[in-house]
Enzyme design. Structure first.
Site, PDB file in Angstrom:
ATOM      1  N   LYS A   1      11.067  -8.974   4.804  1.00 17.60           N
ATOM      2  CA  LYS A   1      11.926  -7.942   4.206  1.00 17.60           C
ATOM      3  C   LYS A   1      11.349  -6.558   4.480  1.00 17.60           C
ATOM      4  O   LYS A   1      10.291  -6.203   3.971  1.00 17.60           O
ATOM      5  CB  LYS A   1      12.040  -8.119   2.686  1.00 17.60           C
ATOM      6  CG  LYS A   1      13.026  -7.103   2.105  1.00 17.60           C
ATOM      7  CD  LYS A   1      12.999  -7.061   0.612  1.00 17.60           C
ATOM      8  CE  LYS A   1      12.594  -5.731   0.046  1.00 17.60           C
ATOM      9  NZ  LYS A   1      13.134  -4.539   0.667  1.00 17.60           N
TER      10      LYS A   1
ATOM     11  N   GLU B   1      -1.537  -5.864  -0.649  1.00 19.55           N
ATOM     12  CA  GLU B   1      -2.183  -4.620  -0.201  1.00 19.55           C
ATOM     13  C   GLU B   1      -1.479  -3.491  -0.935  1.00 19.55           C
ATOM     14  O   GLU B   1      -0.290  -3.254  -0.699  1.00 19.55           O
ATOM     15  CB  GLU B   1      -2.010  -4.447   1.319  1.00 19.55           C
ATOM     16  CG  GLU B   1      -2.631  -5.536   2.153  1.00 19.55           C
ATOM     17  CD  GLU B   1      -4.147  -5.513   2.132  1.00 19.55           C
ATOM     18  OE1 GLU B   1      -4.736  -4.568   1.578  1.00 19.55           O
ATOM     19  OE2 GLU B   1      -4.740  -6.462   2.654  1.00 19.55           O
TER      20      GLU B   1
ATOM     21  N   CYS C   1      -1.273   4.742   2.242  1.00 23.91           N
ATOM     22  CA  CYS C   1      -1.994   4.105   1.138  1.00 23.91           C
ATOM     23  C   CYS C   1      -3.435   4.583   1.075  1.00 23.91           C
ATOM     24  O   CYS C   1      -4.005   4.735   0.015  1.00 23.91           O
ATOM     25  CB  CYS C   1      -1.950   2.601   1.305  1.00 23.91           C
ATOM     26  SG  CYS C   1      -2.406   2.085   2.964  1.00 23.91           S
TER      27      CYS C   1
ATOM     28  N   GLU D   1      -1.659   8.037  -7.701  1.00 23.70           N
ATOM     29  CA  GLU D   1      -1.323   8.157  -6.279  1.00 23.70           C
ATOM     30  C   GLU D   1      -0.079   9.036  -6.149  1.00 23.70           C
ATOM     31  O   GLU D   1       0.970   8.722  -6.718  1.00 23.70           O
ATOM     32  CB  GLU D   1      -1.039   6.753  -5.724  1.00 23.70           C
ATOM     33  CG  GLU D   1      -0.762   6.741  -4.249  1.00 23.70           C
ATOM     34  CD  GLU D   1      -0.455   5.321  -3.742  1.00 23.70           C
ATOM     35  OE1 GLU D   1       0.318   4.605  -4.384  1.00 23.70           O
ATOM     36  OE2 GLU D   1      -0.995   4.952  -2.685  1.00 23.70           O
TER      37      GLU D   1
HETATM   38  P1  NAD Z   1       7.184  -0.298  -3.320  1.00 20.56           P
HETATM   39  O1  NAD Z   1       6.166  -1.114  -3.996  1.00 20.56           O
HETATM   40  O2  NAD Z   1       8.145   0.456  -4.131  1.00 20.56           O
HETATM   41  O3  NAD Z   1       8.065  -1.215  -2.331  1.00 20.56           O
HETATM   42  C1  NAD Z   1       7.461  -2.020  -1.357  1.00 20.56           C
HETATM   43  C2  NAD Z   1       8.417  -3.139  -0.981  1.00 20.56           C
HETATM   44  O4  NAD Z   1       8.603  -3.974  -2.116  1.00 20.56           O
HETATM   45  C3  NAD Z   1       9.799  -2.664  -0.566  1.00 20.56           C
HETATM   46  O5  NAD Z   1      10.273  -3.454   0.493  1.00 20.56           O
HETATM   47  C4  NAD Z   1      10.621  -2.894  -1.837  1.00 20.56           C
HETATM   48  O6  NAD Z   1      11.987  -3.081  -1.576  1.00 20.56           O
HETATM   49  C5  NAD Z   1       9.977  -4.159  -2.363  1.00 20.56           C
HETATM   50  N1  NAD Z   1      10.182  -4.395  -3.805  1.00 20.56           N
HETATM   51  C6  NAD Z   1      10.474  -3.498  -4.782  1.00 20.56           C
HETATM   52  N2  NAD Z   1      10.620  -4.124  -5.967  1.00 20.56           N
HETATM   53  C7  NAD Z   1      10.376  -5.441  -5.743  1.00 20.56           C
HETATM   54  C8  NAD Z   1      10.358  -6.599  -6.583  1.00 20.56           C
HETATM   55  N3  NAD Z   1      10.612  -6.538  -7.881  1.00 20.56           N
HETATM   56  N4  NAD Z   1      10.053  -7.787  -6.023  1.00 20.56           N
HETATM   57  C9  NAD Z   1       9.767  -7.881  -4.718  1.00 20.56           C
HETATM   58  N5  NAD Z   1       9.809  -6.821  -3.859  1.00 20.56           N
HETATM   59  C10 NAD Z   1      10.096  -5.621  -4.374  1.00 20.56           C
HETATM   60  O7  NAD Z   1       6.364   0.644  -2.330  1.00 20.56           O
HETATM   61  P2  NAD Z   1       6.899   1.807  -1.416  1.00 20.56           P
HETATM   62  O8  NAD Z   1       7.287   2.945  -2.291  1.00 20.56           O
HETATM   63  O9  NAD Z   1       7.887   1.293  -0.437  1.00 20.56           O
HETATM   64  O10 NAD Z   1       5.544   2.170  -0.614  1.00 20.56           O
HETATM   65  C11 NAD Z   1       4.551   2.928  -1.169  1.00 20.56           C
HETATM   66  C12 NAD Z   1       3.390   2.101  -1.714  1.00 20.56           C
HETATM   67  O11 NAD Z   1       2.869   1.201  -0.732  1.00 20.56           O
HETATM   68  C13 NAD Z   1       2.221   2.970  -2.094  1.00 20.56           C
HETATM   69  O12 NAD Z   1       1.738   2.616  -3.361  1.00 20.56           O
HETATM   70  C14 NAD Z   1       1.175   2.680  -1.016  1.00 20.56           C
HETATM   71  O13 NAD Z   1      -0.146   2.967  -1.390  1.00 20.56           O
HETATM   72  C15 NAD Z   1       1.434   1.265  -0.734  1.00 20.56           C
HETATM   73  N6  NAD Z   1       0.866   0.863   0.560  1.00 20.56           N
HETATM   74  C16 NAD Z   1      -0.278   0.113   0.610  1.00 20.56           C
HETATM   75  C17 NAD Z   1      -0.848  -0.246   1.842  1.00 20.56           C
HETATM   76  C18 NAD Z   1      -2.108  -1.059   1.921  1.00 20.56           C
HETATM   77  O14 NAD Z   1      -2.407  -1.606   2.998  1.00 20.56           O
HETATM   78  N7  NAD Z   1      -2.876  -1.183   0.858  1.00 20.56           N
HETATM   79  C19 NAD Z   1      -0.233   0.161   3.029  1.00 20.56           C
HETATM   80  C20 NAD Z   1       0.924   0.914   2.950  1.00 20.56           C
HETATM   81  C21 NAD Z   1       1.457   1.243   1.708  1.00 20.56           C
END
Ligand code: NAD
Length: 514
Positions: A197, A273, A307, A404
């Site tokens: 996804k 992650e 991130c 963050e």
């Molecule tokens: P998010 O957590 O809002 O969404 C990430 C994904 O999860 C999306 O595809 C979203 O549709 C899905 N999602 C949302 N609600 C869900 C649920 N209830 N069940 C399952 N899936 C669900 O994150 P974002 O705003 O898209 O990205 C930003 C975040 O990602 C930041 O916190 C960043 O630090 C983190 N990030 C971490 C890494 C790492 O390697 N540690 C890398 C990149 C981004």
């Protein structure tokens, strides 16, 4: 209904790809683009550089996830998993990497257009994504168990087996195509099939890569992509009884939800992650000019939407003023603007919702009493651009020090000595990354060992390699991506013990140490 599609004419682009890009934005199931079973449900993508409509994308539902899992299970049973050799899987991954390189200009243009990432940054990301796929292509025929010494009557060995169908959920931020490669590469090399996804905001490169997956010759159903919202498609993946493992990258908040859903369904294995609030440590013996430039790169890289963004800087007090002079110059040199322009170093935030979230953090910083040293306002009048922003006089209880922000906003504070520095740097719920700047390698390595983070860069920042693991301590998650370590996320160990003597054995299994 026919699935939605994307068409964009890049003829006027100043860089790279000059043609028309066109492909389906439907769901990618069993090697074909299709509409959702809830026909006609779509979402609109917006160009973050001007706020205008880009295209519609078919949105999936729970039933589509069921279908994707069925396709993936069929592919696992009939044409992947143990039905393929590592060599065959490796060849397909290498072919995919080659196709990504052959289509690099288009993939870069799409990534920049959809996410607002600068063209040059997107170029590095697509090259990196292809390298990761190639790297895991190399691993595919080198994954094996061990034979174990027991005694002459038993032949014991282990096998590294795939889970079967794995779910993968990625965010919009930072590197949509990069995140896809980090997930697909190790999962496919180890023989799993996938229900993937992408983020609802940045699915374009994933869908274009799907066409390359077909072209590379992967059997239908090995990779399935279900576009859609997290609380529907993401939730269905993480609670699905037919999925044995889910790998997630995204926010800590959603990571918790996924773990809960996995625990309450079939106890599927989870790797997450998550977010970060990573420190950059500027010691008084460092090359200040270089440290200032790296610190600016650490936060401006992808407009702070990374991130591992170096969002807290700690500078030794005796060099603070000199550092600030150089750092301010580096932040002022950032060119904010059209991500498709060759000179731009900071594009727009990914969406209006996220733009408002970052601006709200800036307001909070001002209200809670920090000094807005540079920037702190919207840049321009259209699109979702924010000025590179520095806050000073920030205390440990302020929101902008703790949370963050995911934007071009950095806090800079002073420290006296290394003991205080370690306390300040580790004073966070997160533990994803850190940067240390010093000319004294013993001091730098001594500090690196004390920092609670999964990655520590010394005299550089935000540099990744396909063979070097990446992942978090504390609330930044668990499991490692990239490198040999990521193979563990997608394999389970089976022990096989064969009785070589025939009749039942009566001796005790465990022998006490004398
Ligand atoms: P998010 O957590 O809002 O969404 C990430 C994904 O999860 C999306 O595809 C979203 O549709 C899905 N999602 C949302 N609600 C869900 C649920 N209830 N069940 C399952 N899936 C669900 O994150 P974002 O705003 O898209 O990205 C930003 C975040 O990602 C930041 O916190 C960043 O630090 C983190 N990030 C971490 C890494 C790492 O390697 N540690 C890398 C990149 C981004």
């Amino acid at each position: 209904m026919a699935p939605t599609s994307f068409t964009y004419d890049f003829s006027d682009s100043l860089l790279g790809f000059k043609g028309k890009s066109t492909f389906s934005t439907g769901l990618f199931l069993d090697g074909k683009f299709v509409d959702s079973v809830q026909a006609g449900e779509t979402t609109d993508l917006v160009n973050p550089a001007n706020g205008k409509h880009l295209c519609s994308v078919t949105v999936g539902c729970e039933k589509d996830v069921d279908i994707a899992v069925e396709c993936a299970q069929r592919a696992f049973d009939n044409s992947w998993g143990i039905k393929t050799s590592g060599q065959q899987r490796g060849r397909l991954l290498l072919r995919l990497a080659t196709l990504m390189n052959e289509n690099i200009d288009e993939l870069v243009a799409l990534e920049a257009l959809n996410s607002g990432k600068t063209y040059n940054r997107a170029y590095g990301d697509v090259v990196g994504a292809a390298s990761v796929i190639r790297y895991y292509g190399g691993w595919a025929d080198k994954i094996h168990g061990k034979t174990l010494e027991v005694d002459d009557s038993v032949f014991a060995y282990t096998r590294m087996e795939p889970f079967g169908v794995v779910g993968q959920i990625v965010p919009w931020c930072a590197y949509p195509i990069g995140m896809m490669s980090w997930k697909l590469g190790p999962a496919l090399a180890t023989g799993n099939t996938i229900v993937f996804k992408p983020s609802e905001w940045t699915p374009l490169t994933a869908l274009r890569v799907a066409t390359l997956i077909v072209e590379a010759g992967f059997p239908p159903g090995v990779v399935n992509i279900v576009n859609g919202y997290g609380n529907v498609v993401g939730a269905a993946i993480s609670s699905h009884m037919g999925i044995e493992k889910v790998a997630f990258t995204g926010s800590t908040l959603v990571g918790r939800r996924i773990m809960k859903a996995a625990a309450e369904s079939n106890l599927k294995k989870v790797t997450v992650e998550l977010g970060g609030k990573s420190p950059t440590l500027v010691l008084d013996d460092c090359d200040l000019e270089a440290a200032a430039k790296w610190a600016a790169f650490g936060i401006i890289f992808n407009h702070g939407q990374t991130c591992c963004a170096g969002s807290r800087v700690f500078v030794q007090e005796n060099v603070f003023d000199k550092f600030m002079e150089k750092f301010t110059a580096a932040m002022k040199a950032v060119k904010v603007g059209d991500p498709l322009h060759p000179e731009t170093t900071q594009g727009p935030q990914v969406s209006e919702v996220h733009f408002k979230r970052v601006m709200n953090y800036i307001d909070l910083g001002k209200k809670e009493g920090a000094t807005c040293y540079l920037g702190g306002e919207r840049h321009g009048v259209e699109g979702f651009f924010i000025q590179p922003t520095i806050f000073t006089d920030v205390t440990s209880d302020m929101t902008i020090m703790k949370e963050e922000i995911f934007g071009p906003v950095i806090v800079v504070s002073k420290f006296r000595d290394d003991e205080e520095l370690v306390k300040l740097a580790n004073d966070t719920l997160y533990g994803l990354a850190a940067g240390i700047f010093s000319q004294n390698i013993s001091r730098a390595i001594g500090l690196a060992n004390k920092i609670r983070a999964g990655t520590v860069w010394i005299n550089m920042y935000n540099i990744l390699h396909p063979n070097v693991p990446f992942g978090g301590y504390k609330q930044s998650g668990f499991g490692r991506e990239l490198g040999e370590y990521a193979l563990e996320n997608y394999t389970q160990v089976k022990a096989v013990l064969a009785n070589l003597t025939g009749p039942p054995r009566s001796e005790v299994v465990w022998v006490l140490d004398s």
